[in-house]
Write an enzyme that holds these catalytic residues in place. Sequence first.
Site, PDB file in Angstrom:
ATOM      1  N   ASP A   1     -11.374 -12.425  -5.335  1.00 40.94           N
ATOM      2  CA  ASP A   1     -11.641 -13.612  -6.156  1.00 40.94           C
ATOM      3  C   ASP A   1     -10.766 -13.752  -7.394  1.00 40.94           C
ATOM      4  O   ASP A   1     -11.173 -14.429  -8.339  1.00 40.94           O
ATOM      5  CB  ASP A   1     -13.114 -13.663  -6.586  1.00 40.94           C
TER       6      ASP A   1
ATOM      7  N   GLY B   1      -5.165 -11.972  -2.571  1.00 40.09           N
ATOM      8  CA  GLY B   1      -5.054 -12.411  -1.185  1.00 40.09           C
ATOM      9  C   GLY B   1      -4.993 -13.921  -1.069  1.00 40.09           C
ATOM     10  O   GLY B   1      -3.928 -14.533  -1.205  1.00 40.09           O
ATOM     11  N   ARG B   2      -6.152 -14.539  -0.871  1.00 36.41           N
ATOM     12  CA  ARG B   2      -6.194 -15.968  -0.529  1.00 36.41           C
ATOM     13  C   ARG B   2      -5.513 -16.865  -1.554  1.00 36.41           C
ATOM     14  O   ARG B   2      -4.886 -17.861  -1.184  1.00 36.41           O
ATOM     15  CB  ARG B   2      -7.654 -16.399  -0.321  1.00 36.41           C
TER      16      ARG B   2
ATOM     17  N   CYS C   1     -11.632  -4.507   7.323  1.00 37.12           N
ATOM     18  CA  CYS C   1     -11.627  -5.693   8.189  1.00 37.12           C
ATOM     19  C   CYS C   1     -13.018  -5.918   8.784  1.00 37.12           C
ATOM     20  O   CYS C   1     -13.591  -5.017   9.407  1.00 37.12           O
ATOM     21  CB  CYS C   1     -10.604  -5.536   9.311  1.00 37.12           C
TER      22      CYS C   1
ATOM     23  N   GLN D   1       0.080  -1.176   6.399  1.00 36.35           N
ATOM     24  CA  GLN D   1      -1.360  -0.965   6.625  1.00 36.35           C
ATOM     25  C   GLN D   1      -1.649  -0.775   8.111  1.00 36.35           C
ATOM     26  O   GLN D   1      -1.258  -1.598   8.943  1.00 36.35           O
ATOM     27  CB  GLN D   1      -2.195  -2.132   6.105  1.00 36.35           C
TER      28      GLN D   1
ATOM     29  N   PRO E   1      -2.934  -7.388   1.816  1.00 33.69           N
ATOM     30  CA  PRO E   1      -2.601  -7.594   3.231  1.00 33.69           C
ATOM     31  C   PRO E   1      -3.327  -8.818   3.771  1.00 33.69           C
ATOM     32  O   PRO E   1      -4.528  -8.982   3.535  1.00 33.69           O
ATOM     33  CB  PRO E   1      -3.116  -6.318   3.905  1.00 33.69           C
TER      34      PRO E   1
ATOM     35  N   LYS F   1      -7.973   1.007   1.920  1.00 34.86           N
ATOM     36  CA  LYS F   1      -8.555  -0.252   1.425  1.00 34.86           C
ATOM     37  C   LYS F   1      -9.930  -0.397   2.057  1.00 34.86           C
ATOM     38  O   LYS F   1     -10.057  -0.348   3.283  1.00 34.86           O
ATOM     39  CB  LYS F   1      -7.662  -1.436   1.796  1.00 34.86           C
TER      40      LYS F   1
ATOM     41  N   ASN G   1      -9.877  -5.879  -6.054  1.00 32.74           N
ATOM     42  CA  ASN G   1      -9.569  -6.992  -5.145  1.00 32.74           C
ATOM     43  C   ASN G   1     -10.800  -7.864  -4.931  1.00 32.74           C
ATOM     44  O   ASN G   1     -11.902  -7.361  -4.747  1.00 32.74           O
ATOM     45  CB  ASN G   1      -9.059  -6.429  -3.806  1.00 32.74           C
TER      46      ASN G   1
HETATM   47  C1  LIG Z   1      -6.344 -14.747   6.429  1.00 30.26           C
HETATM   48  C2  LIG Z   1      -6.736 -13.387   5.908  1.00 30.26           C
HETATM   49  C3  LIG Z   1      -6.193 -12.258   6.508  1.00 30.26           C
HETATM   50  C4  LIG Z   1      -6.538 -10.978   6.018  1.00 30.26           C
HETATM   51  N1  LIG Z   1      -5.964  -9.890   6.602  1.00 30.26           N
HETATM   52  C5  LIG Z   1      -6.222  -8.641   6.107  1.00 30.26           C
HETATM   53  C6  LIG Z   1      -5.587  -7.492   6.641  1.00 30.26           C
HETATM   54  O1  LIG Z   1      -4.764  -7.559   7.555  1.00 30.26           O
HETATM   55  N2  LIG Z   1      -5.919  -6.280   6.081  1.00 30.26           N
HETATM   56  C7  LIG Z   1      -6.815  -6.153   5.047  1.00 30.26           C
HETATM   57  O2  LIG Z   1      -7.065  -5.048   4.571  1.00 30.26           O
HETATM   58  N3  LIG Z   1      -7.414  -7.236   4.518  1.00 30.26           N
HETATM   59  C8  LIG Z   1      -7.136  -8.470   5.015  1.00 30.26           C
HETATM   60  N4  LIG Z   1      -7.718  -9.571   4.443  1.00 30.26           N
HETATM   61  C9  LIG Z   1      -8.552  -9.402   3.245  1.00 30.26           C
HETATM   62  C10 LIG Z   1      -7.709  -9.586   1.975  1.00 30.26           C
HETATM   63  O3  LIG Z   1      -6.690  -8.614   1.884  1.00 30.26           O
HETATM   64  C11 LIG Z   1      -8.582  -9.501   0.708  1.00 30.26           C
HETATM   65  O4  LIG Z   1      -9.209  -8.223   0.705  1.00 30.26           O
HETATM   66  C12 LIG Z   1      -9.675 -10.561   0.668  1.00 30.26           C
HETATM   67  O5  LIG Z   1      -9.180 -11.822   1.042  1.00 30.26           O
HETATM   68  C13 LIG Z   1     -10.275 -10.650  -0.741  1.00 30.26           C
HETATM   69  O6  LIG Z   1      -9.272 -10.898  -1.708  1.00 30.26           O
HETATM   70  P1  LIG Z   1      -8.980 -12.397  -2.283  1.00 30.26           P
HETATM   71  O7  LIG Z   1     -10.268 -12.909  -2.886  1.00 30.26           O
HETATM   72  O8  LIG Z   1      -7.893 -12.209  -3.304  1.00 30.26           O
HETATM   73  O9  LIG Z   1      -8.581 -13.235  -1.117  1.00 30.26           O
HETATM   74  C14 LIG Z   1      -7.434 -10.837   4.933  1.00 30.26           C
HETATM   75  C15 LIG Z   1      -7.984 -11.992   4.363  1.00 30.26           C
HETATM   76  C16 LIG Z   1      -7.660 -13.250   4.831  1.00 30.26           C
HETATM   77  C17 LIG Z   1      -8.259 -14.460   4.160  1.00 30.26           C
END
Ligand SMILES: Cc1cc2nc3c(=O)[nH]c(=O)nc-3n(C[C@H](O)[C@H](O)[C@H](O)COP(=O)(O)O)c2cc1C
Length: 338
Positions: free
Chosen positions: A216, A238-239, A114, A82, A29, A153, A214
């Site tokens: 990196d 995510g990112r 969050c 979510q 998300p 989550k 989840n």
């Molecule tokens: C711009 C942005 C928005 C995000 N929005 C949510 C969200 O709405 N709900 C959630 O559970 N995590 C949210 N996250 C966290 C991501 O889902 C993820 O847990 C986090 O970025 C780590 O994973 P990654 O390293 O693959 O980015 C957000 C992260 C970013 C950078």
Amino acid sequence: MHERTKQQECAMGTGCRKEPVSVFVSLAPLAGVSDRCFREICFHYGCDEATTEMISAQALLYDSARTERMLDKGMEGKLTVQLFGKDPSILAQVIRERFNTDNCFQAVELNMGCPAPKIVRNGEGSALMRDPKLSAEIFRAMVEASTKPIYVKMRLGWDENSINYLTIAHIAEEEGVSRITLHARTREQMYAGKANWGAIAHLKDAVNVQVVGNGDVTTPEEAEEMEKQTRCDGIAIGRAAMGNPFLFRQIHAYRSTGTYAPVSREETVAVLLDHYMREITCRGEQRAILEMRKLMACYLSGFSGSARTKAAIMTMTDMTEIRAELERFRAQGDLFRT
Ligand SMILES: Cc1cc2nc3c(=O)[nH]c(=O)nc-3n(C[C@H](O)[C@H](O)[C@H](O)COP(=O)(O)O)c2cc1C
């Protein structure tokens, strides 16, 4: 979940892999990013599941028009909605009234991760990790209300002195939650430092529900490494997917063949333009152009000459100009992202 055997892979012409594929790869998300338009593109590129942006349960109850728009969904694959909130009865009511009968969503997920100050100040998101008793009440209310699986989550804990993901996970399992996604950082870390994949492995050992790792994962090699280190059931990205939905295809190719193609300038521009068009259809041109600025920069990053193009598009408010600038970008510089 994929359960392709080596034989099936070969029959599908996707190459022979060493092991059956069983770990799903999902789009995490992402508030402001994982809307219907982006999810559809990610599904096209092979992501197995996706989750909506986090949506306020309270706002849904009061029919906020902006919140309603966040529920927009299309021709997608497995989709989880979510919710964030802290009131068990509101979360239960929203599930009963909105999601039990909505076949577009396969599951409902509670956000306990969050870290944003405006959310945690209200006792929601990762602040729930500090209150195991309330967390238990919320899990119970959501599971009782729902005809669909309930997911959670979460993070490792509030800070390094209060790491309690195993405690919360055991409570979640006892209350009937069927999947836990662990963003392996504390709230205090926000997005800094390295995600602790060892904690994901501990969680997998500790519970019998599905565990999604989840944090990196940015390349197919890292996806494979997370699978190996944690034995997780799924990976959420995510990112690294922002401006790079091609990553899902690369991960599947790497699993199947041990190699994957780099991302080309040609395809990136085509998909970026497609993304603009989808957003314009959903939101209208002016809002779409503004909201696409951050993602446009992600799409173009890593290509030679992208800094100039990004700076130019950042100031543009007209799609004809943006298209012309992207056509110029398409014709110049190295063919592949470095
Ligand atoms: C711009 C942005 C928005 C995000 N929005 C949510 C969200 O709405 N709900 C959630 O559970 N995590 C949210 N996250 C966290 C991501 O889902 C993820 O847990 C986090 O970025 C780590 O994973 P990654 O390293 O693959 O980015 C957000 C992260 C970013 C950078």
